[in-house]
Scaffold this motif. Structure first.
Motif, PDB file in Angstrom:
ATOM      1  N   ILE A 165       0.860  -1.175   0.000  1.00 19.57           N
ATOM      2  CA  ILE A 165       0.000   0.000   0.000  1.00 19.57           C
ATOM      3  C   ILE A 165       0.900   1.230   0.000  1.00 19.57           C
ATOM      4  N   GLU A 166       0.696   2.118  -0.963  1.00 24.44           N
ATOM      5  CA  GLU A 166       1.501   3.323  -1.103  1.00 24.44           C
ATOM      6  C   GLU A 166       0.767   4.505  -0.488  1.00 24.44           C
ATOM      7  N   ILE A 167       1.464   5.262   0.319  1.00 21.18           N
ATOM      8  CA  ILE A 167       0.891   6.437   0.980  1.00 21.18           C
ATOM      9  C   ILE A 167       1.759   7.651   0.669  1.00 21.18           C
ATOM     10  N   GLY A 168       1.124   8.689   0.141  1.00 21.08           N
ATOM     11  CA  GLY A 168       1.850   9.896  -0.270  1.00 21.08           C
ATOM     12  C   GLY A 168       2.166   9.923  -1.743  1.00 21.08           C
ATOM     13  N   PHE A 169       2.013   8.791  -2.419  1.00 17.93           N
ATOM     14  CA  PHE A 169       2.299   8.708  -3.856  1.00 17.93           C
ATOM     15  C   PHE A 169       1.575   7.498  -4.423  1.00 17.93           C
ATOM     16  N   ARG A 170       1.484   7.432  -5.734  1.00 19.60           N
ATOM     17  CA  ARG A 170       0.912   6.296  -6.429  1.00 19.60           C
ATOM     18  C   ARG A 170       1.818   5.933  -7.602  1.00 19.60           C
ATOM     19  N   THR A 171       2.052   4.650  -7.782  1.00 13.40           N
ATOM     20  CA  THR A 171       2.860   4.162  -8.894  1.00 13.40           C
ATOM     21  C   THR A 171       1.952   3.471  -9.892  1.00 13.40           C
ATOM     22  N   SER A 172       2.058   3.850 -11.147  1.00 10.90           N
ATOM     23  CA  SER A 172       1.251   3.236 -12.203  1.00 10.90           C
ATOM     24  C   SER A 172       2.153   2.762 -13.323  1.00 10.90           C
ATOM     25  N   GLN A 173       1.821   1.621 -13.900  1.00  8.13           N
ATOM     26  CA  GLN A 173       2.588   1.039 -15.002  1.00  8.13           C
ATOM     27  C   GLN A 173       2.039   1.554 -16.324  1.00  8.13           C
ATOM     28  N   SER A 174       2.930   2.064 -17.174  1.00 11.02           N
ATOM     29  CA  SER A 174       2.507   2.570 -18.474  1.00 11.02           C
ATOM     30  C   SER A 174       2.056   1.422 -19.362  1.00 11.02           C
ATOM     31  N   GLN A 175       0.989   1.664 -20.106  1.00  5.51           N
ATOM     32  CA  GLN A 175       0.418   0.618 -20.960  1.00  5.51           C
ATOM     33  C   GLN A 175       1.332   0.275 -22.129  1.00  5.51           C
ATOM     34  N   PHE A 176       2.136   1.244 -22.571  1.00  7.41           N
ATOM     35  CA  PHE A 176       2.944   1.045 -23.771  1.00  7.41           C
ATOM     36  C   PHE A 176       4.432   0.885 -23.480  1.00  7.41           C
ATOM     37  N   VAL A 230       7.270  18.123   6.500  1.00  5.01           N
ATOM     38  CA  VAL A 230       8.073  17.200   5.717  1.00  5.01           C
ATOM     39  C   VAL A 230       7.187  16.539   4.662  1.00  5.01           C
ATOM     40  N   ASP A 231       7.760  16.341   3.479  1.00  7.23           N
ATOM     41  CA  ASP A 231       7.073  15.669   2.373  1.00  7.23           C
ATOM     42  C   ASP A 231       7.498  14.205   2.417  1.00  7.23           C
ATOM     43  N   LEU A 232       6.577  13.337   2.846  1.00  8.58           N
ATOM     44  CA  LEU A 232       6.937  11.953   3.168  1.00  8.58           C
ATOM     45  C   LEU A 232       6.169  10.969   2.298  1.00  8.58           C
ATOM     46  N   ASN A 233       6.882  10.067   1.654  1.00  7.31           N
ATOM     47  CA  ASN A 233       6.280   8.948   0.925  1.00  7.31           C
ATOM     48  C   ASN A 233       6.733   7.652   1.586  1.00  7.31           C
ATOM     49  N   PHE A 234       5.785   6.739   1.850  1.00  5.37           N
ATOM     50  CA  PHE A 234       6.175   5.455   2.421  1.00  5.37           C
ATOM     51  C   PHE A 234       5.254   4.353   1.930  1.00  5.37           C
ATOM     52  N   THR A 235       5.746   3.117   2.030  1.00  5.42           N
ATOM     53  CA  THR A 235       5.026   1.940   1.558  1.00  5.42           C
ATOM     54  C   THR A 235       4.878   0.950   2.700  1.00  5.42           C
ATOM     55  N   ILE A 236       3.683   0.373   2.813  1.00  2.13           N
ATOM     56  CA  ILE A 236       3.407  -0.666   3.807  1.00  2.13           C
ATOM     57  C   ILE A 236       3.292  -1.999   3.077  1.00  2.13           C
ATOM     58  N   PHE A 237       4.090  -2.986   3.496  1.00  4.36           N
ATOM     59  CA  PHE A 237       4.031  -4.328   2.925  1.00  4.36           C
ATOM     60  C   PHE A 237       3.347  -5.248   3.934  1.00  4.36           C
ATOM     61  N   TRP A 238       2.390  -6.057   3.468  1.00  5.84           N
ATOM     62  CA  TRP A 238       1.627  -6.894   4.395  1.00  5.84           C
ATOM     63  C   TRP A 238       1.205  -8.200   3.735  1.00  5.84           C
ATOM     64  N   THR A 272       5.288   7.722 -11.325  1.00  7.56           N
ATOM     65  CA  THR A 272       4.940   8.026  -9.945  1.00  7.56           C
ATOM     66  C   THR A 272       4.193   9.354  -9.885  1.00  7.56           C
ATOM     67  N   ARG A 273       3.072   9.343  -9.217  1.00  9.87           N
ATOM     68  CA  ARG A 273       2.264  10.553  -9.035  1.00  9.87           C
ATOM     69  C   ARG A 273       2.209  10.866  -7.544  1.00  9.87           C
ATOM     70  N   GLN A 274       2.503  12.110  -7.192  1.00  8.25           N
ATOM     71  CA  GLN A 274       2.495  12.519  -5.795  1.00  8.25           C
ATOM     72  C   GLN A 274       1.065  12.822  -5.326  1.00  8.25           C
ATOM     73  N   VAL A 275       0.812  12.547  -4.040  1.00  3.59           N
ATOM     74  CA  VAL A 275      -0.487  12.838  -3.424  1.00  3.59           C
ATOM     75  C   VAL A 275      -0.210  13.740  -2.215  1.00  3.59           C
ATOM     76  N   PRO A 276      -0.159  15.074  -2.419  1.00  6.90           N
ATOM     77  CA  PRO A 276       0.274  15.986  -1.348  1.00  6.90           C
ATOM     78  C   PRO A 276      -0.576  15.901  -0.090  1.00  6.90           C
ATOM     79  N   GLU A 277      -1.886  15.665  -0.226  1.00  7.34           N
ATOM     80  CA  GLU A 277      -2.732  15.640   0.973  1.00  7.34           C
ATOM     81  C   GLU A 277      -2.376  14.481   1.898  1.00  7.34           C
TER      82      GLU A 277
END
Length: 241
Positions: free
Chosen positions: A57-68, A91-99, A74-79
């Motif tokens: 689960i990505e928090i602070g950003f989203r990673t998307s795979q290009s179709q082509f 602080v501008d923080l991006n983190f990932t939770i692995f579960w 990577t797209r930032q999610v400032p809120e």
């Protein structure tokens, strides 16, 4: 038709799954990997969540795979990313939770939407931890401490909910000052670095000059003592003679 209906109750649970059997929607049992049987639908039904798959689960950003192309974007999610630190910086923080799923029954029946729940808990816990920590450790050597504390606290909350989820890792992807003030922040950091450099140079000069001065002073004292003894001895000798 009856035989076909009875035969539809056989099911196989793969090695990466757990089989959760329900009877009219109520939990009955959990089946381990292998071939099993349940009363055919609609009496009993089996769910087979993958319990060894590592989810993220990505928090602070989203990673998307290009179709082509194979490149990810990577797209930032400032809120989600902007957080207040313990010394009232931002602080501008991006983190990932692995579960992973460690109890299929609890995972299926105790939490309505596990991913949203984990994301909400993770963001809340991280904001609490960042709010108790000054900005400098977050940007430097304190990242691993923040990761471990956040992982422990998220797991405590999930265990309280009996969610059937095990957090394997919390990983900080990025920890920077906000983009609009990052240049000013870097100027401040450079000034602090220069200040520390001058302090270190002054300390080095002090540590070099003070022992030399003490050595010279001790040498002068010893020479004076020797001269004193010499003069006194000569005077006593002359007086005795």
């Amino acid at each position: 038709a009856g035989l076909i209906w009875l035969g539809s109750g056989f099911f196989r649970v793969n090695t990466d799954e757990q089989g959760v059997v329900t009877r009219f929607g109520e939990y009955v049992r959990t089946s381990e990997p292998g071939l099993h049987y349940h009363l055919p639908y609609p009496i009993e039904k089996v769910f087979k969540p993958k319990v060894t798959k590592v989810n993220r689960i990505e928090i602070g950003f989203r990673t998307s795979q290009s179709q082509f192309s194979q490149n990810s974007q990577t797209r930032q999610v400032p809120e989600e990313a902007l957080m207040l630190t313990g010394d009232e910086n931002i602080v501008d923080l991006n983190f990932t939770i692995f579960w992973i799923i460690n109890d299929a029954k609890d995972f299926l029946f105790n939490v309505r939407n596990p991913e949203i729940t984990i994301k909400s808990i993770g963001e809340s816990v991280m904001r609490e931890k960042i709010g108790q920590t000054p900005i400098n450790p977050i940007l430097s050597e304190g990242k691993s401490i923040v990761e471990e504390e956040a992982k422990r606290k998220i797991q405590e909350v999930l265990d309280y909910y009996e969610s059937g989820v095990l957090i394997t890792q919390v990983q900080l992807q990025k920890a920077d000052p906000p983009e609009m003030v990052i240049d000013s922040f870097r100027d401040v950091q450079r000034a602090k670095t220069d200040e520390q450099k001058l302090i270190n140079e002054a300390q080095a000069y002090r540590n070099d000059i003070i022992p030399k001065a003490r050595g010279a002073a001790e040498k002068m004292i010893q020479e004076a003592e020797a001269y004193k003894k010499e003069v006194v001895s000569k005077a006593e000798g002359e007086a005795e003679r």
